[in-house]
Design a protein around this motif. Structure first.
Motif, PDB file in Angstrom:
ATOM      1  N   ILE A  11       0.863  -1.187   0.000  1.00 25.86           N
ATOM      2  CA  ILE A  11       0.000   0.000   0.000  1.00 25.86           C
ATOM      3  C   ILE A  11       0.902   1.240   0.000  1.00 25.86           C
ATOM      4  O   ILE A  11       0.835   2.094   0.875  1.00 25.86           O
ATOM      5  CB  ILE A  11      -0.985  -0.011   1.184  1.00 25.86           C
ATOM      6  CG1 ILE A  11      -0.274  -0.268   2.522  1.00 25.86           C
ATOM      7  CG2 ILE A  11      -2.068  -1.066   0.964  1.00 25.86           C
ATOM      8  CD1 ILE A  11      -1.183  -0.107   3.734  1.00 25.86           C
ATOM      9  N   SER A  14       0.180   5.288   0.867  1.00 24.94           N
ATOM     10  CA  SER A  14      -0.252   5.834   2.155  1.00 24.94           C
ATOM     11  C   SER A  14       0.967   6.033   3.054  1.00 24.94           C
ATOM     12  O   SER A  14       2.062   5.565   2.754  1.00 24.94           O
ATOM     13  CB  SER A  14      -1.270   4.916   2.829  1.00 24.94           C
ATOM     14  OG  SER A  14      -0.698   3.656   3.104  1.00 24.94           O
ATOM     15  N   HIS A 254      -1.584  -1.800  -8.464  1.00 21.93           N
ATOM     16  CA  HIS A 254      -2.309  -1.876  -7.193  1.00 21.93           C
ATOM     17  C   HIS A 254      -2.036  -0.662  -6.302  1.00 21.93           C
ATOM     18  O   HIS A 254      -2.842  -0.358  -5.420  1.00 21.93           O
ATOM     19  CB  HIS A 254      -1.970  -3.173  -6.476  1.00 21.93           C
ATOM     20  CG  HIS A 254      -2.506  -4.398  -7.174  1.00 21.93           C
ATOM     21  ND1 HIS A 254      -1.803  -5.035  -8.175  1.00 21.93           N
ATOM     22  CD2 HIS A 254      -3.676  -5.059  -7.053  1.00 21.93           C
ATOM     23  CE1 HIS A 254      -2.514  -6.067  -8.617  1.00 21.93           C
ATOM     24  NE2 HIS A 254      -3.653  -6.094  -7.961  1.00 21.93           N
ATOM     25  N   GLN A 256      -2.370   2.228  -7.234  1.00 21.55           N
ATOM     26  CA  GLN A 256      -3.386   3.204  -7.607  1.00 21.55           C
ATOM     27  C   GLN A 256      -4.792   2.769  -7.183  1.00 21.55           C
ATOM     28  O   GLN A 256      -5.758   3.498  -7.409  1.00 21.55           O
ATOM     29  CB  GLN A 256      -3.351   3.436  -9.118  1.00 21.55           C
ATOM     30  CG  GLN A 256      -2.014   3.967  -9.622  1.00 21.55           C
ATOM     31  CD  GLN A 256      -1.557   5.218  -8.899  1.00 21.55           C
ATOM     32  OE1 GLN A 256      -2.364   6.110  -8.631  1.00 21.55           O
ATOM     33  NE2 GLN A 256      -0.266   5.294  -8.569  1.00 21.55           N
ATOM     34  N   ALA A 257      -4.890   1.615  -6.562  1.00 23.07           N
ATOM     35  CA  ALA A 257      -6.183   1.129  -6.072  1.00 23.07           C
ATOM     36  C   ALA A 257      -6.419   1.646  -4.650  1.00 23.07           C
ATOM     37  O   ALA A 257      -5.532   2.236  -4.013  1.00 23.07           O
ATOM     38  CB  ALA A 257      -6.206  -0.394  -6.096  1.00 23.07           C
ATOM     39  N   ASP A 258      -7.606   1.430  -4.141  1.00 26.61           N
ATOM     40  CA  ASP A 258      -7.936   1.810  -2.774  1.00 26.61           C
ATOM     41  C   ASP A 258      -7.090   0.991  -1.798  1.00 26.61           C
ATOM     42  O   ASP A 258      -7.081  -0.244  -1.855  1.00 26.61           O
ATOM     43  CB  ASP A 258      -9.421   1.559  -2.520  1.00 26.61           C
ATOM     44  CG  ASP A 258      -9.838   1.967  -1.124  1.00 26.61           C
ATOM     45  OD1 ASP A 258      -9.742   1.112  -0.218  1.00 26.61           O
ATOM     46  OD2 ASP A 258     -10.241   3.126  -0.938  1.00 26.61           O
ATOM     47  N   THR A 259      -6.366   1.665  -0.921  1.00 28.11           N
ATOM     48  CA  THR A 259      -5.424   0.952  -0.044  1.00 28.11           C
ATOM     49  C   THR A 259      -6.131  -0.019   0.884  1.00 28.11           C
ATOM     50  O   THR A 259      -5.616  -1.110   1.165  1.00 28.11           O
ATOM     51  CB  THR A 259      -4.593   1.952   0.780  1.00 28.11           C
ATOM     52  OG1 THR A 259      -5.465   2.855   1.450  1.00 28.11           O
ATOM     53  CG2 THR A 259      -3.640   2.716  -0.097  1.00 28.11           C
ATOM     54  N   ALA A 260      -7.317   0.332   1.369  1.00 28.88           N
ATOM     55  CA  ALA A 260      -8.044  -0.563   2.267  1.00 28.88           C
ATOM     56  C   ALA A 260      -8.461  -1.841   1.539  1.00 28.88           C
ATOM     57  O   ALA A 260      -8.412  -2.943   2.109  1.00 28.88           O
ATOM     58  CB  ALA A 260      -9.262   0.145   2.845  1.00 28.88           C
ATOM     59  N   THR A 261      -8.854  -1.697   0.280  1.00 29.81           N
ATOM     60  CA  THR A 261      -9.250  -2.858  -0.512  1.00 29.81           C
ATOM     61  C   THR A 261      -8.060  -3.786  -0.750  1.00 29.81           C
ATOM     62  O   THR A 261      -8.169  -5.017  -0.620  1.00 29.81           O
ATOM     63  CB  THR A 261      -9.839  -2.409  -1.860  1.00 29.81           C
ATOM     64  OG1 THR A 261     -10.986  -1.591  -1.615  1.00 29.81           O
ATOM     65  CG2 THR A 261     -10.233  -3.602  -2.713  1.00 29.81           C
TER      66      THR A 261
END
Length: 278
Positions: A11, A14, A254, A256-261
């Motif tokens: 991730i 963040s 990944h 660029q994806a939502d870190t929580a997901t």
């Protein structure tokens, strides 16, 4: 007892304190923290005390900082840089309750005889280990796929040459598999006391004649790449290793994806592949 950790390169976008919260909410109990996030945090004037408070708040552990790189370099400027980094990160690790920092030899000695590569790299790492010992910190080698020290065989030679009891290795599935000289049987034969952590990951090799871009080749979740993960997982378990398993997803896509997901999916996949949970 085996535990589940998130390598925060998974991730990447963040920051350090956010990573602690995100990892806990995804079901992890610990983190391996990307070194750049630690440096960004410290250079912003933030304190270890706040990290300790966040770890306590979320009942999390910081198990490793990844990494101090280019530890094979022999010029005075780089050696000085490396030792300064070691002192700063070791002090930070001690203050936040982390007992491990990763070391990465890269390609400065490429083309030299293996014996010379091992000797020169070991000389530097002994100095690093002696600094860390004063802070209660140990160091894990990561054999990097495209570097001279890219196999478990070479890693063992380096560990023997360093001769310090606070120096071992991480088993990174992609790097060792990509390097094409290490098999699950080689892992199975390793003394588990030398294994500090596991980097669980999937990936591919680039086609001959094309560029090796790690952030693309590792851009897939477990089961989507070409590594026979079940064989590698079983080989680690057969050693008797009973420590932390970190999911490391080095993937530009990944990031660029939502870190929580992403964190939640890596947690689920570790449960499936390592901890036998559906």
């Amino acid at each position: 007892m085996a535990g589940k950790a998130l390598h925060t390169k998974s991730i990447w976008k963040s920051n350090l304190l956010s990573d602690i919260r995100i990892a806990r909410q995804a079901g992890f109990s610990a983190l391996e923290m990307a070194g750049t996030k630690v440096w960004d945090y410290l250079e912003a004037g933030c304190t270890p005390e706040t990290v300790k408070e966040a770890l306590a708040q979320y009942d999390m552990r910081l198990i490793s900082i990844n990494d101090i790189a280019h530890v094979e370099r022999t010029d005075d400027d780089n050696i000085s840089r490396m030792l300064r980094e070691t002192e700063t990160l070791s002090a930070f690790a001690r203050e936040v309750g982390c007992d491990c920092i990763q070391l990465v030899p890269l390609c400065a000695l490429e083309g030299r005889p293996e014996e010379e590569v091992i000797e020169l790299t070991a000389k530097n790492i002994r100095r690093i280990c002696d600094i860390g010992a004063r802070h209660g910190v140990r160091f894990q080698l990561e054999p990097v796929a495209w570097s001279p020290i890219h196999s478990l065989r070479a890693a063992k030679l380096l560990i023997d040459a360093v001769g310090r009891d606070n120096f071992g290795t991480v088993i990174d599935f992609w790097h060792l598999w990509y390097g094409a000289e290490t098999t699950p049987d080689d892992v199975r034969a390793l003394d588990p006391s030398l294994i500090y952590h596991i980097h669980f990951c999937d990936g591919r090799r680039n086609a001959p004649g094309t560029v090796c871009d790690e952030t693309v080749l590792r851009g897939c979740y477990a089961g989507e790449g070409d590594i026979p993960l079940a064989e590698w997982v079983q080989a680690v378990k057969d050693t008797g290793y009973d420590g932390w398993w970190s999911y490391e997803l080095v993937s530009a896509k990944h990031w660029q994806a939502d870190t929580a997901t992403v964190a939640a999916e890596t947690s689920r996949l570790l449960d499936c592949y390592v901890f036998d949970k559906a």
